[in-house]
Design a protein around this motif. Structure first.
Motif, PDB file in Angstrom:
ATOM      1  N   HIS A   1       0.866  -1.177   0.000  1.00  0.00           N
ATOM      2  CA  HIS A   1       0.000   0.000   0.000  1.00  0.00           C
ATOM      3  C   HIS A   1       0.899   1.221   0.000  1.00  0.00           C
ATOM      4  O   HIS A   1       1.841   1.310   0.788  1.00  0.00           O
ATOM      5  CB  HIS A   1      -0.908   0.023   1.226  1.00  0.00           C
TER       6      HIS A   1
ATOM      7  N   THR B   1       1.311   5.591  -0.180  1.00  0.00           N
ATOM      8  CA  THR B   1       0.672   6.891   0.035  1.00  0.00           C
ATOM      9  C   THR B   1       1.656   8.003  -0.277  1.00  0.00           C
ATOM     10  O   THR B   1       2.869   7.855  -0.103  1.00  0.00           O
ATOM     11  CB  THR B   1       0.178   7.062   1.487  1.00  0.00           C
TER      12      THR B   1
ATOM     13  N   ASN C   1      -3.231   7.676  -2.626  1.00  0.00           N
ATOM     14  CA  ASN C   1      -2.853   6.338  -2.183  1.00  0.00           C
ATOM     15  C   ASN C   1      -3.239   5.319  -3.247  1.00  0.00           C
ATOM     16  O   ASN C   1      -4.116   5.557  -4.079  1.00  0.00           O
ATOM     17  CB  ASN C   1      -3.513   5.991  -0.843  1.00  0.00           C
TER      18      ASN C   1
ATOM     19  N   SER D   1      -2.786   0.689  -4.076  1.00  0.00           N
ATOM     20  CA  SER D   1      -2.317  -0.623  -3.640  1.00  0.00           C
ATOM     21  C   SER D   1      -2.056  -1.491  -4.860  1.00  0.00           C
ATOM     22  O   SER D   1      -2.649  -1.284  -5.918  1.00  0.00           O
ATOM     23  CB  SER D   1      -3.350  -1.302  -2.740  1.00  0.00           C
TER      24      SER D   1
ATOM     25  N   ASN E   1       3.845   0.912   2.669  1.00  0.00           N
ATOM     26  CA  ASN E   1       3.373  -0.034   3.676  1.00  0.00           C
ATOM     27  C   ASN E   1       3.588  -1.423   3.076  1.00  0.00           C
ATOM     28  O   ASN E   1       2.774  -1.920   2.301  1.00  0.00           O
ATOM     29  CB  ASN E   1       1.891   0.219   3.973  1.00  0.00           C
TER      30      ASN E   1
ATOM     31  N   ALA F   1       0.874  -3.852   3.609  1.00  0.00           N
ATOM     32  CA  ALA F   1      -0.481  -3.410   3.249  1.00  0.00           C
ATOM     33  C   ALA F   1      -1.437  -3.618   4.410  1.00  0.00           C
ATOM     34  O   ALA F   1      -2.614  -3.960   4.227  1.00  0.00           O
ATOM     35  CB  ALA F   1      -0.980  -4.149   1.997  1.00  0.00           C
TER      36      ALA F   1
ATOM     37  N   SER G   1      -3.676  -2.235   7.266  1.00  0.00           N
ATOM     38  CA  SER G   1      -4.373  -0.977   7.534  1.00  0.00           C
ATOM     39  C   SER G   1      -4.470  -0.657   9.023  1.00  0.00           C
ATOM     40  O   SER G   1      -4.558   0.503   9.415  1.00  0.00           O
ATOM     41  CB  SER G   1      -5.780  -1.006   6.923  1.00  0.00           C
ATOM     42  N   ASP G   2      -4.450  -1.682   9.859  1.00  0.00           N
ATOM     43  CA  ASP G   2      -4.579  -1.491  11.311  1.00  0.00           C
ATOM     44  C   ASP G   2      -3.231  -1.748  11.973  1.00  0.00           C
ATOM     45  O   ASP G   2      -2.795  -2.892  12.111  1.00  0.00           O
ATOM     46  CB  ASP G   2      -5.637  -2.438  11.864  1.00  0.00           C
ATOM     47  N   THR G   3      -2.545  -0.668  12.390  1.00  0.00           N
ATOM     48  CA  THR G   3      -1.212  -0.819  12.983  1.00  0.00           C
ATOM     49  C   THR G   3      -1.239  -1.602  14.290  1.00  0.00           C
ATOM     50  O   THR G   3      -0.229  -2.181  14.685  1.00  0.00           O
ATOM     51  CB  THR G   3      -0.588   0.564  13.244  1.00  0.00           C
TER      52      THR G   3
END
Length: 412
Positions: A211, A213, A220, A222, A260, A263, A265-267
């Protein structure tokens, strides 16, 4: 030297429009003007010489979403002529297309010569006059017909003109003088230059899904990423370049790119991800872990960026290392300092403003009996055959509209 239609530009859109008009109205007298020595040069080099004819996307609404500029305006045209219609047309010409994993479509021969030869054969079969090394220097409409002056001094005439000459500046200047609004061209499909020696030493290595950005412009995307000898490329990069074409042009192609690599999305999920890796190999050195979807050299490179000691094992991995790995794997930052053209497929964002075009016929709203199709219009798309499809669709609709005009005129 009087014609029903003169086409300016023997590219994909120009040739296809001429052929389709000949099919709609066999008696039509058609001439194609091409300033270069050879027609269909962009078709010939497309897809690395295989010709990426179109994309296997058969839903007009989804198809139009792949166009950063012109998508909204192309929705209705795609409902009238889309990839399925093009495939059917080629099948009637005994040309079979195949769908690759990513949806791109090529002739089964894997040779652009198949498409070029098909067009040239149809041009010959339909007795369309093709004049190469011939440039139109001016065209003027007197209310009844067009007078077209050629570079060699000749003058020819036509009831209708179709401009399909791409981003030719002289043609754009002439269109501007005739009242059309022109959007200045800027590159649309390009790759990013990154002056990081260690990254560039990984040239040829790819990651199947990342991903990306560009925080400065809230852009952004992917998809797959490819590391090259000048920086980064691949579908994910080309999506960014297309959607951010104008913003990236204005900043001089100098900006920060965040990668990323997971990829994710939730760290908050990252610690569990790392702990799972370490639990499988607690005694193994971090840099030597086998990580799914990470080529070995890429994993070692990212560990080095996270300052993980060469001989550190999973048992020694602490909070400090966890934070560093999270920063690198989820938000790896690089300074982009320029761009490179994507292969030979130079696509621009810009052209005649679509408000000046009747998208139901592709006829100019500024001048009657003047039609435009292809890259001369402010329409551009992501890589994958979409730009050709816009040209095929515009050419078909213009040819259909011109055929109707000819029929109406001859029936009176």
């Amino acid at each position: 030297m009087k014609y029903d239609l003169i086409v300016v530009g023997a590219g994909a859109g120009g040739c296809y429009a001429a052929i389709r008009l000949a099919e709609f109205h066999p008696a039509a007298r058609i001439c194609i003007l091409e300033s270069a020595r050879h027609p269909l040069s962009k078709v010939e080099i497309s897809g690395g010489g295989r010709c990426n004819v179109t994309h296997a996307c058969f839903d007009p609404e989804v198809l139009s979403s792949y166009y950063p500029r012109g998508g909204k305006e192309m929705l209705e045209p795609f409902k009238r002529f889309q990839p399925a219609d093009l495939i059917e047309w080629f099948e009637k010409k005994k040309i079979k297309l195949k769908i690759e994993e990513d949806g791109r479509m090529f002739p089964v021969t894997d040779s652009s010569k198949t498409i070029v030869d098909c067009f040239l054969n149809e041009i010959k079969k339909n007795k369309i006059e093709l004049l190469t090394s011939t440039r139109a220097v001016s065209w003027n409409f007197d209310g009844a017909e067009w007078t077209v002056k050629l570079f060699d001094g000749r003058t020819i005439f036509a009831k209708y003109i179709l401009i399909a000459s791409g981003s030719d500046q002289r043609t754009w200047d002439a269109l501007k003088q005739s009242g059309h609004q022109l959007i200045a061209p800027v590159p649309s499909l390009f790759t990013f230059n990154i002056l990081d020696k260690n990254l560039r030493e990984l040239m040829g290595i790819s990651k199947s899904f990342v991903h990306l950005t560009i925080p400065a412009f809230q852009l952004n995307s992917s998809g797959p990423l490819l590391i090259t000898h000048w920086g980064v490329s691949g579908p994910a990069i080309l999506k960014l370049s297309a959607w951010g074409a104008r913003e990236l042009y204005r900043c001089g192609y100098v900006f920060d790119l965040h990668i990323n690599w997971l990829a994710m999305s939730d760290t908050a999920l990252f610690p569990d991800y790392m702990r799972s890796l370490l639990q499988e190999n607690p005694k193994k050195q971090i840099i030597n872990l086998t990580v799914k979807d990470f080529p070995t050299r890429l994993w070692k490179y990212l560990c080095a960026r996270a300052e993980i000691p060469e001989f550190m094992s999973g048992a020694e991995f602490g909070k400090k290392q966890m934070k560093r790995m999270q920063d690198v794997l989820l938000s790896d930052t690089y300074r982009v300092t320029g761009k490179s053209t994507y292969k030979d497929e130079f696509v621009t964002a810009g052209g005649v403003e679509l408000a000046d075009i009747d998208m139901t016929t592709f006829e100019s709203r500024k001048q009657p009996n003047l039609f435009l199709a292809g890259e001369v219009l402010n329409i551009d798309a992501l890589t994958g055959g979409y730009n050709f499809q816009a040209a095929w669709t515009g050419a078909f609709i213009a040819a259909e509209a011109i055929a109707e005009k000819i029929q109406d005129r001859t029936s009176k």
